[in-house]
Design a protein around this motif. Sequence first.
Motif, PDB file in Angstrom:
ATOM      1  N   GLU A   1       4.418  -9.855 -11.843  1.00  0.00           N
ATOM      2  CA  GLU A   1       3.441  -8.772 -11.650  1.00  0.00           C
ATOM      3  C   GLU A   1       2.524  -8.678 -12.859  1.00  0.00           C
ATOM      4  OE1 GLU A   1       3.726  -3.950 -11.811  1.00  0.00           O
ATOM      5  OE2 GLU A   1       5.228  -4.965 -10.557  1.00  0.00           O
TER       6      GLU A   1
ATOM      7  N   GLU B   1      -9.758  -5.560  -1.091  1.00  0.00           N
ATOM      8  CA  GLU B   1     -10.281  -4.194  -0.976  1.00  0.00           C
ATOM      9  C   GLU B   1     -11.720  -4.201  -0.465  1.00  0.00           C
ATOM     10  OE1 GLU B   1     -11.106  -0.277  -3.809  1.00  0.00           O
ATOM     11  OE2 GLU B   1     -10.151  -2.072  -4.630  1.00  0.00           O
TER      12      GLU B   1
ATOM     13  N   SER C   1      -7.338  -5.303 -11.106  1.00  0.00           N
ATOM     14  CA  SER C   1      -6.408  -4.768 -10.107  1.00  0.00           C
ATOM     15  C   SER C   1      -5.019  -5.380 -10.311  1.00  0.00           C
ATOM     16  CB  SER C   1      -6.920  -5.045  -8.692  1.00  0.00           C
ATOM     17  OG  SER C   1      -7.117  -6.436  -8.487  1.00  0.00           O
ATOM     18  N   THR C   2      -4.001  -4.643  -9.897  1.00  0.00           N
ATOM     19  CA  THR C   2      -2.616  -5.108 -10.026  1.00  0.00           C
ATOM     20  C   THR C   2      -2.266  -6.027  -8.868  1.00  0.00           C
ATOM     21  OG1 THR C   2      -1.938  -3.094 -11.173  1.00  0.00           O
ATOM     22  CG2 THR C   2      -0.199  -4.399 -10.138  1.00  0.00           C
TER      23      THR C   2
ATOM     24  N   THR D   1       0.957  -8.615  -7.353  1.00  0.00           N
ATOM     25  CA  THR D   1       2.316  -9.137  -7.409  1.00  0.00           C
ATOM     26  C   THR D   1       2.337 -10.491  -6.721  1.00  0.00           C
ATOM     27  OG1 THR D   1       3.306  -6.932  -7.388  1.00  0.00           O
ATOM     28  CG2 THR D   1       4.717  -8.764  -6.728  1.00  0.00           C
TER      29      THR D   1
ATOM     30  N   THR E   1      -0.783  -5.088  -5.062  1.00  0.00           N
ATOM     31  CA  THR E   1      -0.128  -3.852  -5.481  1.00  0.00           C
ATOM     32  C   THR E   1       1.047  -4.226  -6.376  1.00  0.00           C
ATOM     33  OG1 THR E   1       0.906  -1.790  -4.699  1.00  0.00           O
ATOM     34  CG2 THR E   1       1.443  -3.785  -3.510  1.00  0.00           C
ATOM     35  N   ASP E   2       1.703  -3.237  -6.963  1.00  0.00           N
ATOM     36  CA  ASP E   2       2.890  -3.532  -7.766  1.00  0.00           C
ATOM     37  C   ASP E   2       4.087  -3.755  -6.847  1.00  0.00           C
ATOM     38  OD1 ASP E   2       4.538  -0.740  -7.742  1.00  0.00           O
ATOM     39  OD2 ASP E   2       2.379  -0.365  -7.796  1.00  0.00           O
TER      40      ASP E   2
ATOM     41  N   SER F   1       5.809  -0.633  -5.085  1.00  0.00           N
ATOM     42  CA  SER F   1       5.079  -0.112  -3.924  1.00  0.00           C
ATOM     43  C   SER F   1       5.236  -1.038  -2.727  1.00  0.00           C
ATOM     44  CB  SER F   1       3.596   0.065  -4.253  1.00  0.00           C
ATOM     45  OG  SER F   1       3.421   0.986  -5.308  1.00  0.00           O
ATOM     46  N   PHE F   2       5.185  -2.343  -2.974  1.00  0.00           N
ATOM     47  CA  PHE F   2       5.360  -3.324  -1.899  1.00  0.00           C
ATOM     48  C   PHE F   2       6.739  -3.184  -1.259  1.00  0.00           C
ATOM     49  CE2 PHE F   2       6.886  -7.679  -0.815  1.00  0.00           C
ATOM     50  CZ  PHE F   2       6.131  -7.857   0.330  1.00  0.00           C
TER      51      PHE F   2
ATOM     52  N   ASN G   1       6.974  -0.106   0.888  1.00  0.00           N
ATOM     53  CA  ASN G   1       6.312  -0.296   2.186  1.00  0.00           C
ATOM     54  C   ASN G   1       7.212  -1.052   3.158  1.00  0.00           C
ATOM     55  OD1 ASN G   1       3.987   1.002   1.318  1.00  0.00           O
ATOM     56  ND2 ASN G   1       2.968  -0.880   0.683  1.00  0.00           N
TER      57      ASN G   1
END
Length: 273
Positions: free
Chosen positions: A71, A155, A195-196, A198, A226-227, A230-231, A234
């Motif tokens: 990450e 995005e 942006s982050t 992974t 995303t980090d 968060s992944f 989800n």
Amino acid sequence: MQKMSDVTVSPLEIFCLGSSIAFAGLFYYLRGQKQKEVDELLKIPRFKVGEHLKQVLKTGSGGMLCYAVVEGKVQAIGEPLQSVNFVSCLGVIQKIIKKEQKKTWNPLTRTWVFGEYTVNEVVNSVPFKLVPSAGDNNVSVHVINPLSAAGLYLEPVRELTHKAKEGFLYYLNQYISKEKPIGILEVEEMLQVGSTVTGIGELISSDNVIKLQPPSNGKDYLLIATDFKSFLSNQETVVNMWKIFTAVCGLFGASIFAVIVYRIYHHTKRPEK
């Protein structure tokens, strides 16, 4: 006492009972498959870009990790891409999509059905690497062949619709072709600098350069915008969703079955006239 054979079960009840059992089984299977994916993710070694990752590759793994999670923040190697809509928006992957939007007349339902069709799609990219979220940028991970990775969400930077011009030809074409043009939708999407991201794949250290690349063992190569926390959250949400669907279908089927059994029981207990 009435005979059990005198009790009738309607086709609708049979259909609802069978469908609920079938869907409950399907949702249970999907929940199990997704849970396996989550369990596999938890087994994968996880790192943030930094000195610890560098030391692990240098000392304990022969310079390679066959499958790992890393990450970091996106940074272009060289000049980044510039948005066609906003000068200050910089990225490393850019996708520009043109879609035709129109409605088509359905003679069966006698309604206009909306449709969206991709007319053109252009993808631009520049080499990039992942750097630590904060602190020393001496350690970085170069991302190899990012366009072949799955799971990468770009995005949206801007969406602009050019509406179709109405006039005599517009209505004449609509009458002949049974199609009602709405317009052209232009969408610009970018993976922006900073942006982050992974990455899940093969990590290799060569000539003091750490690379993230598609796994040689055939496993999935993933880039997620995303980090990891968060992944993972989800994915667990999807597992819970399939659990809820399974429970709802199971309870619905059980209630129908209970109604049928209740009716059979009371019918057989009823004295004959």
